[in-house]
Design a protein around this motif. Structure first.
Motif, PDB file in Angstrom:
ATOM      1  N   GLY A 181      -3.447   5.551  -4.815  1.00  0.00           N
ATOM      2  CA  GLY A 181      -3.209   6.182  -4.751  1.00  0.00           C
ATOM      3  C   GLY A 181      -3.655   7.606  -5.705  1.00  0.00           C
ATOM      4  N   GLN A 184      -6.825   7.999  -2.713  1.00  0.00           N
ATOM      5  CA  GLN A 184      -6.394   9.272  -1.923  1.00  0.00           C
ATOM      6  C   GLN A 184      -6.115  10.168  -2.378  1.00  0.00           C
ATOM      7  N   ARG A 197       0.578   8.002   2.936  1.00  0.00           N
ATOM      8  CA  ARG A 197       0.208   6.927   1.858  1.00  0.00           C
ATOM      9  C   ARG A 197       0.379   5.917   2.106  1.00  0.00           C
TER      10      ARG A 197
END
Length: 252
Positions: A181, A184, A197
């Motif tokens: 995460g 990202q 995701r």
């Protein structure tokens, strides 16, 4: 013999004044990620033209220096960043800007450089050279820049966005151990878009050498879900296949 003013070794009868003179400058779009936002290093001009306006660091190339040498010199002078840090930066030549009226003083051709670098310090409160101040500014707030620096910044952002597609640069903006995460979030910050995701996770883990799992390590990331697995940067420097940004809108 060559005419007066011609450089040593010039051909016989070469006249260096037969062409209208023009200047060569350098401009630098130095980008970093700070507080979850993409920032650019700007200086406030202390002299005309555009006195008081914000601009990219840069200045004139001296007669006996290269464009890259001038870029590092001007960056250190105008921002007060440590010379050792400036010397170590990987500067990538962006392109040449040569529109005839881009500078009101005279015909000026600029060689622009860009860099996307992590862990950049604050510049000096007072700038040097043509600058009276330097600071990091969120890219989204960097408007009404002097000269054609808005165009240069837009081109630089496009270039560094492409670097994230083909290199492992994004991991440099994460902690030594990071969640997918957090990785990202770097892509979303630089690309200014949202990513799906599960799709992002699948692509990252399928890319050889991009990241390596940290055995047994996990981190709570909020909410009621289970702790997220931790990763570190892998041995790869380029991505095969590339991690392409969406062409428009959020990724699928």
């Amino acid at each position: 013999m060559a005419l007066r003013g011609a450089p040593p070794g010039a051909p016989v009868n070469y006249d260096p004044y037969a062409f209208e003179p023009f200047a060569v400058t350098v401009d630098l779009a130095v980008l970093t990620v700070r507080g979850g936002a993409l920032h650019v290093l700007l200086i406030r001009r202390g002299q005309e033209p555009y006195a008081g306006a914000w601009a990219l660091p840069g200045g004139f190339v001296l007669p006996r220096e290269s464009a890259e040498t001038a870029a590092r010199r001007e960056l250190a002078e105008e921002t007060g960043l440590p010379a050792a840090l400036v010397d170590a930066l990987h500067l990538e030549q962006l392109r040449t800007y040569s529109e005839p009226d881009r500078d009101p003083r005279m015909r000026v051709v600029s060689v622009a450089f860009t860099a996307l670098v992590p862990d950049m310090p604050e510049p000096a409160e007072e700038g040097g050279g043509d600058a009276d101040r330097a600071r990091w500014v969120p890219v989204g707030e960097a408007s009404d820049l002097a000269f054609d620096h808005g165009l240069i910044l837009a081109d630089a952002r496009q270039r560094v966005g492409s670097k994230l597609e083909y290199t492992c640069l994004a991991t440099a903006f994460c902690p030594p151990e990071f969640t997918l995460g957090e990785l990202q979030a770097v892509y979303e910050t630089v690309w200014d878009t949202s990513l799906d995701r599960p799709n992002f996770r699948r692509k990252v883990l399928a890319t050889p050498g991009f990241v390596q799992a940290v055995p047994g390590a996990a981190r709570l990331t909020g909410g009621r879900g289970k702790p997220a697995a931790l990763y570190r940067a892998g041995p790869a420097t380029t991505l095969h296949p590339p991690l392409l940004r969406p062409s428009e809108g959020p990724t699928q």
